[in-house]
Design an enzyme around this catalytic site. Structure first.
Site, mmCIF file in Angstrom:
data_model
loop_
_atom_site.group_PDB
_atom_site.id
_atom_site.type_symbol
_atom_site.label_atom_id
_atom_site.label_comp_id
_atom_site.label_asym_id
_atom_site.label_seq_id
_atom_site.Cartn_x
_atom_site.Cartn_y
_atom_site.Cartn_z
ATOM 1 N N GLY A 110 -23.546 26.257 16.975
ATOM 2 C CA GLY A 110 -22.204 26.330 16.386
ATOM 3 C C GLY A 110 -21.246 27.152 17.246
ATOM 4 N N ASP B 174 -33.396 22.012 9.074
ATOM 5 C CA ASP B 174 -32.582 22.709 8.081
ATOM 6 C C ASP B 174 -33.345 23.953 7.610
ATOM 7 N N ILE B 175 -32.713 25.112 7.702
ATOM 8 C CA ILE B 175 -33.427 26.344 7.306
ATOM 9 C C ILE B 175 -33.673 26.386 5.807
ATOM 10 N N LYS C 29 -18.845 26.658 6.257
ATOM 11 C CA LYS C 29 -17.759 27.641 6.344
ATOM 12 C C LYS C 29 -16.369 27.126 5.952
ATOM 13 N N SER D 41 -17.862 38.109 6.565
ATOM 14 C CA SER D 41 -16.476 37.724 6.819
ATOM 15 C C SER D 41 -15.538 38.709 6.128
ATOM 16 N N THR E 24 -13.322 37.885 4.449
ATOM 17 C CA THR E 24 -12.998 37.260 3.165
ATOM 18 C C THR E 24 -13.595 38.063 2.001
ATOM 19 N N TYR F 40 -17.034 29.790 -1.051
ATOM 20 C CA TYR F 40 -17.486 30.229 0.281
ATOM 21 C C TYR F 40 -17.475 31.749 0.365
ATOM 22 N N LYS G 189 -20.648 34.850 0.733
ATOM 23 C CA LYS G 189 -20.748 35.997 1.654
ATOM 24 C C LYS G 189 -20.941 37.284 0.860
ATOM 25 N N TYR H 116 -16.627 39.471 10.220
ATOM 26 C CA TYR H 116 -15.703 38.966 11.231
ATOM 27 C C TYR H 116 -14.319 38.813 10.628
ATOM 28 N N LEU I 36 -6.229 27.628 12.157
ATOM 29 C CA LEU I 36 -4.933 27.621 12.839
ATOM 30 C C LEU I 36 -5.038 27.261 14.329
ATOM 31 N N PHE J 62 1.871 27.253 6.854
ATOM 32 C CA PHE J 62 1.728 27.365 5.399
ATOM 33 C C PHE J 62 2.472 28.581 4.839
HETATM 34 P P1 NAD Z 1 -20.177 26.616 12.826
HETATM 35 O O1 NAD Z 1 -20.111 25.632 11.722
HETATM 36 O O2 NAD Z 1 -19.582 26.273 14.136
HETATM 37 O O3 NAD Z 1 -21.704 27.041 13.079
HETATM 38 C C1 NAD Z 1 -22.665 27.082 12.057
HETATM 39 C C2 NAD Z 1 -23.873 26.289 12.550
HETATM 40 O O4 NAD Z 1 -24.893 26.333 11.548
HETATM 41 C C3 NAD Z 1 -23.564 24.821 12.795
HETATM 42 O O5 NAD Z 1 -24.003 24.488 14.091
HETATM 43 C C4 NAD Z 1 -24.357 24.070 11.725
HETATM 44 O O6 NAD Z 1 -24.818 22.830 12.199
HETATM 45 C C5 NAD Z 1 -25.481 25.046 11.426
HETATM 46 N N1 NAD Z 1 -26.040 24.986 10.060
HETATM 47 C C6 NAD Z 1 -25.368 25.049 8.888
HETATM 48 N N2 NAD Z 1 -26.238 25.019 7.849
HETATM 49 C C7 NAD Z 1 -27.487 24.939 8.391
HETATM 50 C C8 NAD Z 1 -28.799 24.882 7.849
HETATM 51 N N3 NAD Z 1 -29.006 24.892 6.523
HETATM 52 N N4 NAD Z 1 -29.849 24.810 8.695
HETATM 53 C C9 NAD Z 1 -29.666 24.793 10.028
HETATM 54 N N5 NAD Z 1 -28.443 24.846 10.611
HETATM 55 C C10 NAD Z 1 -27.369 24.920 9.793
HETATM 56 O O7 NAD Z 1 -19.560 27.995 12.256
HETATM 57 P P2 NAD Z 1 -19.131 29.314 13.032
HETATM 58 O O8 NAD Z 1 -17.651 29.385 13.049
HETATM 59 O O9 NAD Z 1 -19.889 29.437 14.285
HETATM 60 O O10 NAD Z 1 -19.608 30.396 11.961
HETATM 61 C C11 NAD Z 1 -20.875 31.030 12.090
HETATM 62 C C12 NAD Z 1 -21.043 31.974 10.922
HETATM 63 O O11 NAD Z 1 -19.968 32.913 10.895
HETATM 64 C C13 NAD Z 1 -21.033 31.307 9.537
HETATM 65 O O12 NAD Z 1 -21.967 31.979 8.723
HETATM 66 C C14 NAD Z 1 -19.625 31.542 9.042
HETATM 67 O O13 NAD Z 1 -19.568 31.551 7.642
HETATM 68 C C15 NAD Z 1 -19.343 32.917 9.613
HETATM 69 N N6 NAD Z 1 -17.908 33.217 9.782
HETATM 70 C C16 NAD Z 1 -17.121 32.383 10.524
HETATM 71 C C17 NAD Z 1 -15.764 32.652 10.670
HETATM 72 C C18 NAD Z 1 -14.885 31.744 11.469
HETATM 73 O O14 NAD Z 1 -13.660 31.848 11.331
HETATM 74 N N7 NAD Z 1 -15.407 30.851 12.293
HETATM 75 C C19 NAD Z 1 -15.198 33.787 10.057
HETATM 76 C C20 NAD Z 1 -16.025 34.624 9.311
HETATM 77 C C21 NAD Z 1 -17.402 34.328 9.192
HETATM 78 N N1 UFG Z 2 -2.446 28.204 8.937
HETATM 79 C C1 UFG Z 2 -1.313 27.447 9.027
HETATM 80 N N2 UFG Z 2 -1.451 26.123 9.342
HETATM 81 C C2 UFG Z 2 -2.668 25.543 9.571
HETATM 82 C C3 UFG Z 2 -3.823 26.346 9.490
HETATM 83 C C4 UFG Z 2 -3.674 27.673 9.156
HETATM 84 O O1 UFG Z 2 -0.205 27.931 8.815
HETATM 85 O O2 UFG Z 2 -2.722 24.338 9.834
HETATM 86 C C5 UFG Z 2 -2.307 29.627 8.615
HETATM 87 C C6 UFG Z 2 -3.033 30.002 7.336
HETATM 88 O O3 UFG Z 2 -2.201 29.797 6.240
HETATM 89 C C7 UFG Z 2 -3.368 31.467 7.594
HETATM 90 C C8 UFG Z 2 -3.560 31.531 9.107
HETATM 91 O O4 UFG Z 2 -2.930 30.376 9.635
HETATM 92 O O5 UFG Z 2 -2.278 32.268 7.269
HETATM 93 C C9 UFG Z 2 -5.021 31.518 9.517
HETATM 94 O O6 UFG Z 2 -5.666 30.430 8.873
HETATM 95 P P1 UFG Z 2 -7.163 29.987 9.248
HETATM 96 O O7 UFG Z 2 -7.499 28.829 8.386
HETATM 97 O O8 UFG Z 2 -7.303 29.832 10.713
HETATM 98 O O9 UFG Z 2 -8.017 31.268 8.861
HETATM 99 P P2 UFG Z 2 -8.210 31.963 7.443
HETATM 100 O O10 UFG Z 2 -7.794 33.397 7.633
HETATM 101 O O11 UFG Z 2 -7.608 31.232 6.342
HETATM 102 O O12 UFG Z 2 -9.796 31.806 7.263
HETATM 103 C C10 UFG Z 2 -10.711 32.282 8.232
HETATM 104 C C11 UFG Z 2 -11.999 31.466 8.224
HETATM 105 C C12 UFG Z 2 -12.726 31.603 6.924
HETATM 106 C C13 UFG Z 2 -12.892 33.024 6.551
HETATM 107 C C14 UFG Z 2 -11.575 33.744 6.621
HETATM 108 C C15 UFG Z 2 -11.738 35.199 6.404
HETATM 109 O O13 UFG Z 2 -11.705 30.121 8.446
HETATM 110 O O14 UFG Z 2 -14.010 31.059 7.095
HETATM 111 O O15 UFG Z 2 -11.001 33.593 7.918
HETATM 112 O O16 UFG Z 2 -12.742 35.636 7.262
HETATM 113 F F1 UFG Z 2 -13.373 33.139 5.288
#
Ligand code: NAD
Ligand code: UFG
Length: 340
Positions: free
Chosen positions: A10, A58-59, A85, A125, A127, A150, A154, A178, A201, A219
């Site tokens: 991922g 799948d875990i 996510k 997160s 969140t 979601y 967490k 994060y 975004l 938004f």
């Molecule tokens: P991602 O979707 O790119 O990566 C997650 C990976 O996990 C994917 O490759 C998916 O195929 C795999 N996966 C999901 N469920 C599975 C399962 N049951 N068994 C095996 N593989 C599985 O997401 P990411 O952005 O790399 O996020 C990684 C982690 O960080 C997640 O736990 C997400 O909730 C957390 N997180 C992400 C963000 C963000 O903005 N990207 C912010 C805060 C927290």
């Molecule tokens: N936004 C826009 N237009 C878009 C997409 C996003 O204006 O098309 C705005 C959103 O309203 C927000 C900001 O850009 O104000 C960031 O939005 P993201 O969707 O990129 O990120 P979020 O902060 O909403 O969410 C992210 C992760 C979630 C996580 C959260 C808090 O996607 O997984 O941060 O960690 F839960």
């Protein structure tokens, strides 16, 4: 040292695998490819010269997981990224999210006990802070009611880890909260690969810049912020990946203060949506097409991290500027366009 990386193909996982290899660890990936592609392994190889071991399953499938640990008795630690996510999707399909995000964690914790693995890092997160009034948020800020299923997964996962740690003194865990990871590896060999229309975004901005999307919808511009648009703390994914290696070392050399710890990972700086667009325009030389629309339900107005605790305890801070991070996201988007 062998480290299991769940979700390692991922977005954040793949960047962490690269940093682990760079620091001499041997990452072993489990991913079911539900939200990533197998070719990510080629990207990792192009950067690191090593193709990490990969197992596709799948875990949540406890039998496959058991078999995996039977055959990999030398795993010393787990970095657990695998989860679903998409915030919006979690509102429509809460059971899918509770099942995948919590059963996967439970299975890992049970396997850790069975196979004597002490160390785990969990992807949490910001969140978990919900619609906070305390800014910047510290690790001690209250965990407010979750804004989505979601977010709730967490919060619950953190409680599971904390309770398990309290009853198992030999168990060692860290939750990393994060803020908003953005960007890609500077080599442009790996990056974010959103499937379908991006929710986040930065991929939306770069896809609009390259012409896949007509315009970015901003938004809401009536928030209580200097320019009216919502504020987040955007950090470069490579900086975020490096923090995992630091946290891993802390667990392995037992320099952690408690057997369950929580850290904020962000830059400490809040940036508005319009400032993100300005940064993209600076970096790309384009003028992004965007329009202001209604607020997105569930969005918080503003959040950014207090990073002093992670700076002091982990001795980790972000290194990349916003423009540098956006540039890597743009380079990655251009690379994807070339490959098509
Ligand atoms: P991602 O979707 O790119 O990566 C997650 C990976 O996990 C994917 O490759 C998916 O195929 C795999 N996966 C999901 N469920 C599975 C399962 N049951 N068994 C095996 N593989 C599985 O997401 P990411 O952005 O790399 O996020 C990684 C982690 O960080 C997640 O736990 C997400 O909730 C957390 N997180 C992400 C963000 C963000 O903005 N990207 C912010 C805060 C927290
Ligand atoms: N936004 C826009 N237009 C878009 C997409 C996003 O204006 O098309 C705005 C959103 O309203 C927000 C900001 O850009 O104000 C960031 O939005 P993201 O969707 O990129 O990120 P979020 O902060 O909403 O969410 C992210 C992760 C979630 C996580 C959260 C808090 O996607 O997984 O941060 O960690 F839960």
């Amino acid at each position: 040292m062998k480290v299991l990386v769940t979700g390692g193909t991922g977005y954040i996982g793949s960047h962490t695998v690269v940093e682990l290899i760079e620091q001499g660890y041997e990452p072993v990936i489990i991913d079911n490819l539900s939200n990533s592609k197998i070719k990510v392994l080629d990207g990792i190889k192009a950067i690191s010269d090593i193709k990490p071991r990969f197992e596709k399953f799948d875990i949540c499938d406890i039998e496959s997981l058991d078999k995996f640990f039977e055959n990999n008795r030398d795993i010393k630690a787990i970095i657990h990224f695998a989860a679903f996510k998409a915030v919006g999707e979690s509102v429509e399909k809460p059971l899918l999210y509770y099942y995948n995000n919590l059963v996967s964690l439970m299975n890992l914790l049970r396997a850790m006990k069975k196979y004597n693995i002490a160390n785990i890092i969990f992807s949490s997160s910001c969140t978990v802070y919900g619609d906070t009034e305390e800014l910047p948020v510290t690790e001690n800020s209250p965990v407010l009611p979750a804004q989505s299923p979601y977010g709730n997964t967490k919060q619950i996962a953190e409680e599971i880890l904390s309770d398990h740690a309290a009853s198992h003194k030999d168990f060692n865990s860290i939750s990393l909260r994060y803020f908003n990871p953005i960007g890609a590896h500077p080599s442009a060999h790996i990056g974010e690969l959103p499937i379908g229309e991006p929710e986040n975004l930065v991929p939306y901005i770069t896809q609009t810049g390259i012409g896949i999307r007509k315009e970015l919808q901003v938004f809401g511009n009536n928030y209580n912020t200097p320019d009216g648009t919502a504020i987040r703390d955007y950090l470069h994914v490579v900086d975020l990946a490096k923090a995992h290696v630091v946290a891993l070392k802390r667990l392995i050399d037992r320099s952690n203060k408690r057997n369950y710890e929580v850290f904020n990972l962000g830059t400490g700086k809040g940036v508005s949506v319009l400032e993100m667009i300005e940064s993209f325009n600076r970096v790309s030389g384009l003028s992004l097409n965007y329009k202001i629309v209604d607020r997105r339900p569930g969005d918080v107005e503003k959040i950014w991290a207090d990073t002093s605790y992670s700076a002091k305890e982990l001795r980790w801070e972000t290194e990349s500027s916003l423009d540098e991070a956006i540039k890597t996201a743009w380079d990655w988007e251009k690379r994807l366009a070339k490959e098509k």
